[in-house]
Design a protein around this motif. Structure first.
Motif, PDB file in Angstrom:
ATOM      1  N   HIS A   9      43.181  31.075  44.535  1.00  0.00           N
ATOM      2  CA  HIS A   9      42.161  30.574  45.437  1.00  0.00           C
ATOM      3  C   HIS A   9      42.740  29.616  46.454  1.00  0.00           C
ATOM      4  O   HIS A   9      43.625  28.816  46.161  1.00  0.00           O
ATOM      5  CB  HIS A   9      41.062  29.860  44.650  1.00  0.00           C
ATOM      6  N   ALA A  10      42.188  29.673  47.649  1.00  0.00           N
ATOM      7  CA  ALA A  10      42.629  28.763  48.703  1.00  0.00           C
ATOM      8  C   ALA A  10      42.454  27.315  48.273  1.00  0.00           C
ATOM      9  O   ALA A  10      43.300  26.462  48.557  1.00  0.00           O
ATOM     10  CB  ALA A  10      41.842  29.047  49.983  1.00  0.00           C
ATOM     11  N   GLU A  35      23.681  42.513  39.192  1.00  0.00           N
ATOM     12  CA  GLU A  35      24.933  42.637  39.935  1.00  0.00           C
ATOM     13  C   GLU A  35      25.855  41.475  39.643  1.00  0.00           C
ATOM     14  O   GLU A  35      27.085  41.640  39.576  1.00  0.00           O
ATOM     15  CB  GLU A  35      24.643  42.710  41.432  1.00  0.00           C
ATOM     16  N   ALA A  36      25.285  40.274  39.478  1.00  0.00           N
ATOM     17  CA  ALA A  36      26.102  39.110  39.146  1.00  0.00           C
ATOM     18  C   ALA A  36      26.794  39.314  37.804  1.00  0.00           C
ATOM     19  O   ALA A  36      27.990  39.030  37.653  1.00  0.00           O
ATOM     20  CB  ALA A  36      25.240  37.856  39.112  1.00  0.00           C
ATOM     21  N   GLU A  37      26.043  39.826  36.833  1.00  0.00           N
ATOM     22  CA  GLU A  37      26.623  40.065  35.512  1.00  0.00           C
ATOM     23  C   GLU A  37      27.757  41.084  35.586  1.00  0.00           C
ATOM     24  O   GLU A  37      28.830  40.890  35.001  1.00  0.00           O
ATOM     25  CB  GLU A  37      25.536  40.565  34.550  1.00  0.00           C
ATOM     26  N   GLU A  38      27.529  42.168  36.327  1.00  0.00           N
ATOM     27  CA  GLU A  38      28.572  43.183  36.470  1.00  0.00           C
ATOM     28  C   GLU A  38      29.819  42.606  37.119  1.00  0.00           C
ATOM     29  O   GLU A  38      30.950  42.897  36.711  1.00  0.00           O
ATOM     30  CB  GLU A  38      28.041  44.363  37.299  1.00  0.00           C
ATOM     31  N   MET A  39      29.613  41.765  38.137  1.00  0.00           N
ATOM     32  CA  MET A  39      30.755  41.191  38.841  1.00  0.00           C
ATOM     33  C   MET A  39      31.514  40.221  37.944  1.00  0.00           C
ATOM     34  O   MET A  39      32.746  40.203  37.925  1.00  0.00           O
ATOM     35  CB  MET A  39      30.270  40.493  40.110  1.00  0.00           C
ATOM     36  N   PHE A  40      30.804  39.390  37.185  1.00  0.00           N
ATOM     37  CA  PHE A  40      31.464  38.447  36.287  1.00  0.00           C
ATOM     38  C   PHE A  40      32.251  39.181  35.204  1.00  0.00           C
ATOM     39  O   PHE A  40      33.372  38.793  34.864  1.00  0.00           O
ATOM     40  CB  PHE A  40      30.437  37.519  35.632  1.00  0.00           C
ATOM     41  N   ARG A  41      31.660  40.244  34.647  1.00  0.00           N
ATOM     42  CA  ARG A  41      32.362  40.996  33.598  1.00  0.00           C
ATOM     43  C   ARG A  41      33.632  41.646  34.165  1.00  0.00           C
ATOM     44  O   ARG A  41      34.687  41.637  33.522  1.00  0.00           O
ATOM     45  CB  ARG A  41      31.442  42.055  32.992  1.00  0.00           C
ATOM     46  N   SER A  42      33.525  42.214  35.348  1.00  0.00           N
ATOM     47  CA  SER A  42      34.683  42.843  35.972  1.00  0.00           C
ATOM     48  C   SER A  42      35.766  41.823  36.283  1.00  0.00           C
ATOM     49  O   SER A  42      36.954  42.053  36.031  1.00  0.00           O
ATOM     50  CB  SER A  42      34.255  43.559  37.266  1.00  0.00           C
ATOM     51  N   ALA A  43      35.372  40.673  36.827  1.00  0.00           N
ATOM     52  CA  ALA A  43      36.344  39.630  37.148  1.00  0.00           C
ATOM     53  C   ALA A  43      37.001  39.092  35.879  1.00  0.00           C
ATOM     54  O   ALA A  43      38.199  38.791  35.864  1.00  0.00           O
ATOM     55  CB  ALA A  43      35.661  38.498  37.913  1.00  0.00           C
ATOM     56  N   SER A  44      36.223  38.985  34.809  1.00  0.00           N
ATOM     57  CA  SER A  44      36.768  38.511  33.542  1.00  0.00           C
ATOM     58  C   SER A  44      37.807  39.483  33.005  1.00  0.00           C
ATOM     59  O   SER A  44      38.874  39.078  32.546  1.00  0.00           O
ATOM     60  CB  SER A  44      35.639  38.314  32.532  1.00  0.00           C
ATOM     61  N   ARG A  45      37.513  40.785  33.106  1.00  0.00           N
ATOM     62  CA  ARG A  45      38.497  41.780  32.677  1.00  0.00           C
ATOM     63  C   ARG A  45      39.754  41.724  33.525  1.00  0.00           C
ATOM     64  O   ARG A  45      40.850  42.031  33.055  1.00  0.00           O
ATOM     65  CB  ARG A  45      37.879  43.180  32.732  1.00  0.00           C
ATOM     66  N   GLY A  46      39.601  41.337  34.782  1.00  0.00           N
ATOM     67  CA  GLY A  46      40.745  41.264  35.683  1.00  0.00           C
ATOM     68  C   GLY A  46      41.589  40.022  35.505  1.00  0.00           C
ATOM     69  O   GLY A  46      42.656  39.910  36.106  1.00  0.00           O
ATOM     70  N   GLY A  47      41.124  39.064  34.703  1.00  0.00           N
ATOM     71  CA  GLY A  47      41.929  37.885  34.437  1.00  0.00           C
ATOM     72  C   GLY A  47      41.324  36.566  34.866  1.00  0.00           C
ATOM     73  O   GLY A  47      41.935  35.515  34.681  1.00  0.00           O
ATOM     74  N   SER A  48      40.123  36.576  35.455  1.00  0.00           N
ATOM     75  CA  SER A  48      39.492  35.329  35.873  1.00  0.00           C
ATOM     76  C   SER A  48      38.792  34.698  34.677  1.00  0.00           C
ATOM     77  O   SER A  48      37.689  35.098  34.295  1.00  0.00           O
ATOM     78  CB  SER A  48      38.479  35.590  36.998  1.00  0.00           C
ATOM     79  N   ILE A 108      37.242  43.953  49.288  1.00  0.00           N
ATOM     80  CA  ILE A 108      38.512  43.413  48.795  1.00  0.00           C
ATOM     81  C   ILE A 108      38.384  42.819  47.399  1.00  0.00           C
ATOM     82  O   ILE A 108      39.330  42.213  46.901  1.00  0.00           O
ATOM     83  CB  ILE A 108      39.071  42.344  49.760  1.00  0.00           C
ATOM     84  N   VAL A 109      37.236  42.987  46.767  1.00  0.00           N
ATOM     85  CA  VAL A 109      37.011  42.326  45.484  1.00  0.00           C
ATOM     86  C   VAL A 109      37.974  42.840  44.422  1.00  0.00           C
ATOM     87  O   VAL A 109      38.319  42.119  43.476  1.00  0.00           O
ATOM     88  CB  VAL A 109      35.536  42.511  45.043  1.00  0.00           C
ATOM     89  N   HIS A 110      38.469  44.089  44.576  1.00  0.00           N
ATOM     90  CA  HIS A 110      39.386  44.646  43.583  1.00  0.00           C
ATOM     91  C   HIS A 110      40.781  44.031  43.666  1.00  0.00           C
ATOM     92  O   HIS A 110      41.590  44.203  42.755  1.00  0.00           O
ATOM     93  CB  HIS A 110      39.497  46.157  43.778  1.00  0.00           C
ATOM     94  N   LEU A 111      41.069  43.309  44.752  1.00  0.00           N
ATOM     95  CA  LEU A 111      42.407  42.748  44.923  1.00  0.00           C
ATOM     96  C   LEU A 111      42.615  41.457  44.149  1.00  0.00           C
ATOM     97  O   LEU A 111      43.747  41.094  43.848  1.00  0.00           O
ATOM     98  CB  LEU A 111      42.677  42.483  46.418  1.00  0.00           C
ATOM     99  N   ASP A 112      41.545  40.756  43.850  1.00  0.00           N
ATOM    100  CA  ASP A 112      41.679  39.447  43.202  1.00  0.00           C
ATOM    101  C   ASP A 112      40.414  39.160  42.403  1.00  0.00           C
ATOM    102  O   ASP A 112      39.325  39.089  42.980  1.00  0.00           O
ATOM    103  CB  ASP A 112      41.890  38.362  44.259  1.00  0.00           C
ATOM    104  N   PRO A 113      40.527  39.004  41.086  1.00  0.00           N
ATOM    105  CA  PRO A 113      39.331  38.738  40.277  1.00  0.00           C
ATOM    106  C   PRO A 113      38.631  37.446  40.660  1.00  0.00           C
ATOM    107  O   PRO A 113      37.434  37.300  40.417  1.00  0.00           O
ATOM    108  CB  PRO A 113      39.877  38.680  38.847  1.00  0.00           C
ATOM    109  N   ASP A 114      39.359  36.499  41.251  1.00  0.00           N
ATOM    110  CA  ASP A 114      38.707  35.258  41.668  1.00  0.00           C
ATOM    111  C   ASP A 114      37.686  35.513  42.774  1.00  0.00           C
ATOM    112  O   ASP A 114      36.669  34.822  42.867  1.00  0.00           O
ATOM    113  CB  ASP A 114      39.749  34.252  42.150  1.00  0.00           C
ATOM    114  N   ILE A 115      37.958  36.486  43.631  1.00  0.00           N
ATOM    115  CA  ILE A 115      36.976  36.846  44.655  1.00  0.00           C
ATOM    116  C   ILE A 115      35.752  37.461  43.979  1.00  0.00           C
ATOM    117  O   ILE A 115      34.612  37.214  44.385  1.00  0.00           O
ATOM    118  CB  ILE A 115      37.593  37.820  45.677  1.00  0.00           C
ATOM    119  N   GLY A 116      35.964  38.247  42.931  1.00  0.00           N
ATOM    120  CA  GLY A 116      34.845  38.783  42.164  1.00  0.00           C
ATOM    121  C   GLY A 116      34.022  37.683  41.545  1.00  0.00           C
ATOM    122  O   GLY A 116      32.788  37.748  41.481  1.00  0.00           O
TER     123      GLY A 116
END
Length: 553
Positions: free
Chosen positions: A211-212, A434-447, A411-419
């Motif tokens: 993150h910036a 949608e928020a739940e889906e995004m949080f679960r995906s970001a969590s799987r990505g490492g956030s 670009i959400v697939h490039l960085d779980p923090d953006i998710g």
């Protein structure tokens, strides 16, 4: 070294790599590779640090210092007047030269940021070779070259916001430069700094989060005030430069650097042009460029884009009744030098008349909301991930959540923090599925912080049993935020003893200063209405009052 992201796509895996490509290594992939996208240059293109200028010989105009009004000695830059912050700035720079690190100078446009940083660099590190990249790709290539040379180098990032975002200047790159003892000197307008450090753009608990805000929070920051102090004015009075002495006449209203760069005069020129007999079309072109800059899209902007966009501003001001000048006359007026210092529109790097960007002083003093047409144009031209990230950050500050979504979804697939951030946006908009889906995906990505966000969302939507799982996992892993949220969840469900234990543990482990967390929940969900079921809304304020670290959220 780079950043590898993997995303399932149909039956295979989509792969994206960010960073400088190194040959001769081995790539291990556990699934079928459909495509590999490389977004950087090869080692064959690496620059030679020996060709970079030493700081003592570097040109201030090339560093980004605003050209001042002409003086009797014809020098483009006036005599430098020491600022109160110079000593602290020099100390930070000296420390960064020994151990590596980021030194950031912030302040309003024309506060003197770049000049102060430039003078400190020449004074403290005169022999260091200066790498001043023009874009994130050049930055990463130069950084790789620095790591391979024995010559002392310094990275110069004027307008740091241009380099933040996916594939740009992140904590991983900063860590590599620190390990090599390479200092990074950067400047940033205060409005840009504030927008990147809004809670929604903060970092997360991930050690490798990009993150910036994590980069900005790691910096030794020195802020310069626009108006000069009494001591600074006294030193200015001892100057031999007539331009500096003349500027003292306006010290009550303007900062000296501000006046020397002709900022107030240009602003007045622009505002006075919207009249018959003035330059209304030129003023509209400037307005179009200013709004594009406010969207976060980095200039310069093509002439054709400004011509297409300016008509909205011209029509709103009166259109043909203003008897606007021709297009060529409008550009000529906007590009004319004011007091021999600078102009409303500045030509692009090539110096031709086909691309333009606004004088940044005008951007900081714009008052009307950015037009929808400007946001649309920015999204059309923000093709790189870092550009889309920056447009999204600007849209967050402008509370244009529809634009944030349009900017970040691709670009959400490039960085779980953006998710993680996008999920927080959906929570604000009460799009909980949608928020739940995004949080679960970001969590799987490492956030990691996304797990805490998911638990909080589940609790607030009446699913306390489900919420406890991710919250407990993160709390047991040491997340302060998860500890306090879990404690409140336990209290709400009647488990007072265990709740008290987690509160106590959080308070003990929080005795050391915590890293800044993503923390967008109190900012975002604090605006939501009280839920009608399940979760007690009052818990959030109680938790905030009991935890001194909730303020970092």
């Amino acid at each position: 070294m780079g950043l590898w992201r993997r995303k399932a796509s149909g039956g295979g895996v989509r792969n994206l790599f960010w960073g400088t490509v190194q040959t001769g290594g081995t790539l291990i992939q556990s699934k079928t590779i459909d495509t590999v996208h490389v977004y950087d240059r090869t080692t064959a293109d690496l620059p030679d640090p020996a060709e970079w200028p030493p700081a003592k010989d570097w040109d201030g105009l090339l560093a980004g210092v605003h050209r001042a009004r002409p003086g009797a000695d014809t020098e483009a830059l006036p005599e430098y007047v020491k600022r109160d912050a110079d000593e602290r700035l020099g100390e930070h720079l000296g420390e960064a030269a020994e151990e590596g690190g980021l030194v950031l100078v912030t302040g309003d446009s024309t506060a003197g940021k770049t000049r102060a940083a430039f003078e400190a660099l020449r004074s403290v590190l005169p022999g260091h070779r200066v790498h001043a990249p023009s874009n994130p790709a050049d930055l990463r290539a130069g950084a790789t070259a620095i790591l391979r040379t024995k010559s002392p180098c310094v990275v110069w990032l004027d307008d740091l916001e241009r380099f933040l975002g996916p594939g740009g200047f992140d904590t991983e790159l900063l860590s590599r430069l620190c390990g090599n003892g390479t200092p990074v000197v950067a400047t940033m307008r205060l409005k840009q700094w504030a927008s990147f450090t809004l809670p929604v753009t903060g970092g997360s608990d991930r050690e490798d989060g990009e993150h910036a805000a994590k980069v900005l929070n790691s910096a030794e920051r020195v802020n310069l005030d626009r108006l000069w102090s009494d001591q600074e004015l006294l030193r200015a009075g001892d100057s031999a430069d007539t331009r500096v002495l003349d500027s003292l006449e306006y010290r009550e209203r303007y900062g000296l650097a501000e006046y020397l760069a002709a900022g107030p005069g240009l602003l007045e020129k622009w505002r006075a042009a919207w009249t018959p007999g003035g330059s209304p079309r030129g003023a509209a072109l400037v307005a179009a460029a200013v709004d594009l800059a406010r969207t976060g899209l980095v200039g310069p902007y093509p002439r054709s884009v400004l011509l297409r966009l300016h008509q909205r501003y011209l029509d709103d001001a009166g259109g043909r009744h203003l008897r606007p000048e021709s297009e060529d006359e409008a550009f000529s007026w906007a590009a004319s030098l004011h007091f021999g210092a600078t102009s409303l529109l500045l030509p692009g790097e090539t110096g031709d008349s086909q691309s333009w960007e606004p004088f940044d002083y005008l951007v900081d003093h714009a008052e009307e909301p950015v037009t929808p047409e400007a946001w649309d144009e920015a999204l059309v031209h923000a093709k790189d991930p870092e550009q889309r990230f920056q447009v999204g950050v600007a849209a967050v500050e402008a509370k244009r959540m529809d634009v944030v979504e349009r900017a970040w979804r691709p670009i959400v697939h490039l960085d779980p923090d953006i998710g993680m951030m996008l999920g927080s946006l959906f929570a604000l908009m009460e799009r909980d599925t949608e928020a739940e889906e995004m949080f679960r995906s970001a969590s799987r990505g490492g956030s990691l912080e996304s797990s805490t966000a998911l638990g909080l969302l589940l609790a607030r939507t009446g699913r306390e049993n489900e919420a406890e799982v991710p919250l407990r996992q993160r709390a047991e892993a040491g997340s302060l935020r998860a500890m306090f949220v879990l404690a409140e969840l336990l209290r709400q469900t009647g488990r007072e003893n265990e709740a008290e234990e987690w509160h106590r543990r959080g308070a003990l482990e929080g005795s050391a200063p915590p890293r800044r967390s993503t923390g967008c929940f109190s900012w975002i969900w604090g605006e939501r209405p009280r839920p009608k079921r399940g979760w007690n809304w009052r818990w959030s304020r109680r938790t905030q009052a009991q935890s001194p670290h909730w303020g970092s959220c």
